[in-house]
Design a protein around this motif. Structure first.
Motif, short mmCIF file in Angstrom:
data_model
loop_
_atom_site.label_atom_id
_atom_site.label_comp_id
_atom_site.label_asym_id
_atom_site.label_seq_id
_atom_site.Cartn_x
_atom_site.Cartn_y
_atom_site.Cartn_z
N THR A 99 76.16 -4.72 -57.25
CA THR A 99 76.27 -4.83 -58.70
C THR A 99 77.05 -3.62 -59.20
OG1 THR A 99 74.16 -3.72 -58.96
CG2 THR A 99 74.13 -6.10 -59.12
N GLU A 101 77.71 -0.90 -62.07
CA GLU A 101 76.91 -0.20 -63.05
C GLU A 101 77.01 -0.89 -64.41
OE1 GLU A 101 76.82 4.45 -64.45
OE2 GLU A 101 78.65 3.60 -63.68
N SER A 102 75.91 -1.04 -65.09
CA SER A 102 75.80 -1.64 -66.43
C SER A 102 76.23 -3.12 -66.47
CB SER A 102 76.58 -0.85 -67.47
OG SER A 102 77.96 -1.10 -67.34
N SER A 103 76.27 -3.77 -65.31
CA SER A 103 76.53 -5.21 -65.28
C SER A 103 75.32 -5.89 -64.66
CB SER A 103 77.77 -5.48 -64.43
OG SER A 103 77.85 -6.85 -64.13
N ARG A 104 75.00 -7.07 -65.16
CA ARG A 104 73.85 -7.80 -64.61
C ARG A 104 74.27 -8.75 -63.50
NH1 ARG A 104 71.14 -8.74 -70.03
NH2 ARG A 104 70.01 -6.80 -70.36
N LEU A 105 75.59 -8.93 -63.38
CA LEU A 105 76.09 -9.88 -62.39
C LEU A 105 75.93 -9.32 -60.98
CD1 LEU A 105 77.66 -12.57 -61.98
CD2 LEU A 105 79.74 -11.19 -62.03
N ILE A 106 75.29 -10.10 -60.12
CA ILE A 106 75.10 -9.69 -58.72
C ILE A 106 76.10 -10.43 -57.85
CG2 ILE A 106 73.51 -9.68 -56.76
CD1 ILE A 106 71.22 -9.49 -58.82
#
Length: 108
Positions: A99, A101-106
């Motif tokens: 991921t 940083e500061s993204s929710r997308l995995i």
């Protein structure tokens, strides 16, 4: 024009070590198309024991140091998890997630 993330041959569960995991993350990000002004370093963070697997957490920190600002103000981290199944055969490849940083997308 879809951007395709190239991949590498990931190690198997039985051949995994913390050091090998970090080497493979380095190998993986070396094929990313990143401008040469961006430099990075990586570190192992922790091991996590789960019922069906073990997870190894790493961080890669990116920055753009310059002659005037050798210690950059802005950095960007990418967090990696290498997961080793306790159920699958030990010769199957590890699973890798990351991921930004500061993204929710995995990404897998």
């Amino acid at each position: 024009n879809e951007y395709v993330i190239k991949n590498i041959q990931w190690t198997t569960g039985k051949n995994f070590t913390v050091e090998r995991g970090q080497q493979q993350i380095e190998e993986f990000i070396s094929i990313w198309e990143v401008h040469e002004s961006w430099l990075h370093w990586s570190e192992f963070l922790r091991e996590e024991e789960l019922i069906c697997s073990k997870r190894y957490h790493y961080r890669v920190c990116w920055s753009v140091p310059t002659r005037l600002k050798p210690i950059p103000r802005a950095t960007a981290s990418v967090y990696f998890v290498i997961e080793i199944s306790k159920i699958k055969p030990d010769n199957s490849p590890v699973e890798v997630f990351f991921t930004l940083e500061s993204s929710r997308l995995i990404h897998r």
